[in-house]
Write an enzyme that holds these catalytic residues in place. Structure first.
Site, PDB file in Angstrom:
ATOM      1  CB  CYS A 189       2.779  -1.273 -10.878  1.00  0.00           C
ATOM      2  SG  CYS A 189       2.408   0.113 -11.934  1.00  0.00           S
ATOM      3  CG  HIS A 232      -1.255  -0.187  -7.634  1.00  0.00           C
ATOM      4  ND1 HIS A 232       0.033  -0.270  -7.188  1.00  0.00           N
ATOM      5  CD2 HIS A 232      -1.168   0.251  -8.911  1.00  0.00           C
ATOM      6  CE1 HIS A 232       0.864   0.119  -8.158  1.00  0.00           C
ATOM      7  NE2 HIS A 232       0.160   0.441  -9.222  1.00  0.00           N
TER       8      HIS A 232
HETATM    9 ZN   LIG Z   1       0.774   1.230 -11.132  1.00  0.00          ZN
END
Ligand SMILES: [Zn+2]
Lengths: 429, 250
Positions: free
Chosen positions: B105, B202
């Site tokens: 991310c 995630h």
């Molecule tokens: Zn994220």
């Protein structure tokens, strides 16, 4: 001013009650035909509107504030949690106003979900707001934690009288610096208790890394000094008082400090001045709100349900309820109301369960939970995604032991439903 | 920087140093799980894990074998930005030499060329990956299933508003079977370059995708000790967690 909306709304309410319907319909009807109803009614209250918001503990804290104010002789209007906030409040108001639309109450204390905050406070600026915390929770709803902080900031900026802030939550305490109008009060923790409330930002400060220095903190109106087995010390007005507590769990008792700060502010600024004896007595008698962690009796022994919905809540739950001597079950669902993202389980340390293990793991994400426990080297008795079957097995094998179930919201509902079938459920608190 | 070594129970086949980048700011949505999984799996494979942290202003540790980077708030990205720039040539060098890295991310974005925020300012990346990211109003949130040639089906959870497009210098990690991935147009997720695996997922990513964890470990061990002999990994729960996760709604 006489308006037709009130009699009509009351009529719809009666009809929908008779038909066993929900509470939202009358609210919807009133909103449709008289959109100014809620705003107009709430604006007539002598002490105005107080809102309670934040990620964790809104329901129980709202309940505490209501009970504290009632102990001081105030008549309080409050909302039950429901699907649609504005509609729910309108529906509750319809039930409580007289036929001419007057609400016989001194103050409204409302639990305000962050999602409805902006819409509501733009229409009804609160006189008081109590902002509890900003934690990682349901990020699939709000995107990210800083966004949630902005929603709380917006509530504070619309508050006309007093904003009560959690001094120990940096994202909440920071709001003070953005405010010009309202008075700011804090509730806080003794330094010795700070460690039991690790902030989400310090989740992973590894052992040995420098502990961030506690910055100079402002004076708090109410400070929680100590938490005992069934009592607690609060300091205010320069004096420390000890009071018995029915509430369990450090986080609930910290929210009691929050409720105390708000109630003192409301009573002090109005006609009635807080009477300490009755205030503390009321505080000592507050029980948790339904479904937020309760103790039931099964086979003559306690079965505690501990609601867990985010890393901080789970960590506090594990800390507040040590596992020694208990049979332990964990039930994790990922329905919309629980949050679909399982990432948060990896932000909780389960080391404290290593000594006694976990007897049963269940819920739609039982295997995610089992995998999490495996990596923390916690022994698992059984895994079953089916909650009724898992619970029955857990109760059978755990005979003679007190029990504890850590569960997400919809898992808790399923477990209560199941318990009422297989045994007499006697609610203790 | 904090070494937290755990001695192996039997004779260790060697030590592997795993460095978490900026865990103080970039640790959101359970990315710690990735570090924990590497630590435990290294032990299962018979190696001694040494978990290190690098935060803003720290001295950069020597002899790092695996690098882990997570996601963070927008505000976290601003905090680490200058420090990350000051380490760019070091990290670039390690990437080119083949150091295995997992970038999730926020750090996936910052290892790219730039992040153009929605409000205008451009946050420069360190250009390790030939990707660029544009902030949007739309937040891409939910369960994700990705089909990859290298690691089979990859499962996780995305939550981002930056949309990333890949340049010719990188390959995608895979094709999205459920969810959105890199951006809402091309159906690709993540990036692969040398021994770097970058992804929006995630979940945490590694627990339910042990194939990626073992790729990072094998690569690190082979680079350091020449050959890798795997140990016993008990992946029964991982297999079942994958099956159940794959069936859950978006
Ligand atoms: Zn994220």
């Amino acid at each position: 001013m006489f308006s037709l909306s009130v009699p009509l709304g009351k009529f719809v309410r009666r009809v929908s009650r008779l038909r066993g319907g929900g509470s939202a319909l009358p609210g919807l009807v009133v909103e449709k035909i008289d959109p100014g109803f809620m705003q107009r009614t709430l604006s007539t209250l002598p002490h105005g509107v107080a809102v309670v918001s934040g990620t964790n503990g809104k329901t129980t804290t709202t309940k505490m504030v209501v009970e504290l104010l009632e102990s001081q002789g105030l008549k309080v209007f409050t909302n039950r949690t429901g699907s649609n906030f504005t509609r729910g409040v309108a529906a509750a108001l319809i039930g409580d106003v007289d036929w001419r639309g007057r609400l016989e109450a001194d103050i409204a204390v409302l639990e305000l979900d962050e999602a409805h905050a902006v819409h509501f406070v733009n229409r009804v600026p609160p006189r008081y707001s109590l902002l509890l915390n900003v934690l990682r929770d349901q990020l699939d709803r709000f995107g990210e934690i800083d966004k949630t902080a902005q929603l709380l900031q917006h509530i504070a900026s619309k508050t006309t009288g007093t904003v009560v802030l959690n001094r120990e939550d940096p994202r909440v305490a920071r709001i003070a610096g953005t405010l010009q109008g309202p008075e700011v009060l804090y509730f806080g923790l003794d330094d010795s208790l700070l460690g039991t409330f690790p902030s989400d930002d310090e989740l992973r400060a590894g052992p040995g890394s420098p502990v961030p220095a506690v910055p100079q903190r402002p004076q708090a109106d109410v400070v929680l000094r100590r938490v005992g087995a069934d009592d607690a010390d609060f300091e205010y007005d320069g004096v420390t008082v000890t009071t018995g507590m029915k509430l369990r769990g450090v986080y609930n008792i910290f929210n009691a400090a929050a409720a105390l700060a708000l109630a003192r502010s409301i009573c002090g600024s109005g006609a009635a001045t807080a009477d300490h004896g009755t205030l503390l007595k009321a505080l000592s008698e507050v029980a948790p709100a339904f479904g937020r962690g309760e103790s039931l009796t099964v086979d003559g022994l306690p079965l505690d349900l501990v609601l867990v919905k985010n890393p901080s809540g789970f960590r506090l739950g594990l800390k507040s309820f040590p596992s020694g001597g208990y049979a332990t079950m964990i039930a994790i669902n990922d329905n919309y109301a629980d949050g679909r993202d399982m990432s948060w389980l990896w932000d909780v340390d389960f080391d404290s369960l290593r000594a006694d293990g976990v007897d049963q793991v269940s819920g739609s994400r039982a295997y995610d939970m089992a995998l999490r426990l495996q990596y923390d080297e916690v022994q698992i008795g059984a895994v079953d995604t089916d909650i009724p079957a898992a619970l029955a097995d857990f109760i059978r094998k755990g005979k003679g032991k007190p029990k504890r179930v850590f569960c997400t919201y919809t898992a808790m509902l399923a477990i209560r439903r199941e318990l009422s079938k297989i045994t007499t459920v006697e609610v203790v608190s | 920087m904090t070494p937290e070594s755990t001695a192996g129970t039997t004779a260790s086949k060697g030590t592997i140093r795993v460095l978490q980048l900026y865990p103080r700011e970039m640790n959101i949505y359970g990315d710690w799980g990735n570090a924990l999984v590497l630590q435990q799996r290294l032990k299962w494979h018979g190696y001694t894990p040494e978990l290190l942290e690098y935060n803003v202003g720290d001295e950069f540790p020597e002899g790092v074998d695996i690098i882990l980077g997570g996601g963070g708030q927008d505000s976290g990205q601003l905090v680490i930005q200058d420090d990350l720039q000051s380490r760019s040539s070091l990290l670039k060098g390690m990437a080119e030499e083949g150091t295995p890295m997992l970038l999730i991310c926020g750090l996936y974005q910052l290892f790219g060329r730039f992040f153009k925020t929605r409000s205008g300012p451009v946050i420069p990346g360190i250009g390790v990956l030939d990707v660029e990211t544009h902030g949007t109003d739309e937040r891409l949130i939910g369960n994700v299933k990705v089909t990859t040639a290298e690691f089979g089906e990859v499962l996780g959870y995305e939550n981002h508003s930056g949309q990333t497009t890949l340049g010719p210098g990188v390959e995608p990690l895979g094709t999205v079977a459920k969810g959105t991935g890199n951006n809402s147009s091309d159906g690709q997720e993540g990036a692969r370059y040398r021994n770097i695996v970058a992804s929006y997922l995630h979940g945490s990513l590694l627990p339910k995708n042990p194939a990626i964890a073992d790729f990072l470990i094998r690569t690190a061990v082979e680079r350091k000790y020449g050959t890798f002999t795997p140990g016993e990994a008990d992946d029964r729960f991982a297999v079942l967690a994958r099956e159940h996760a794959a069936r859950r709604p978006r």
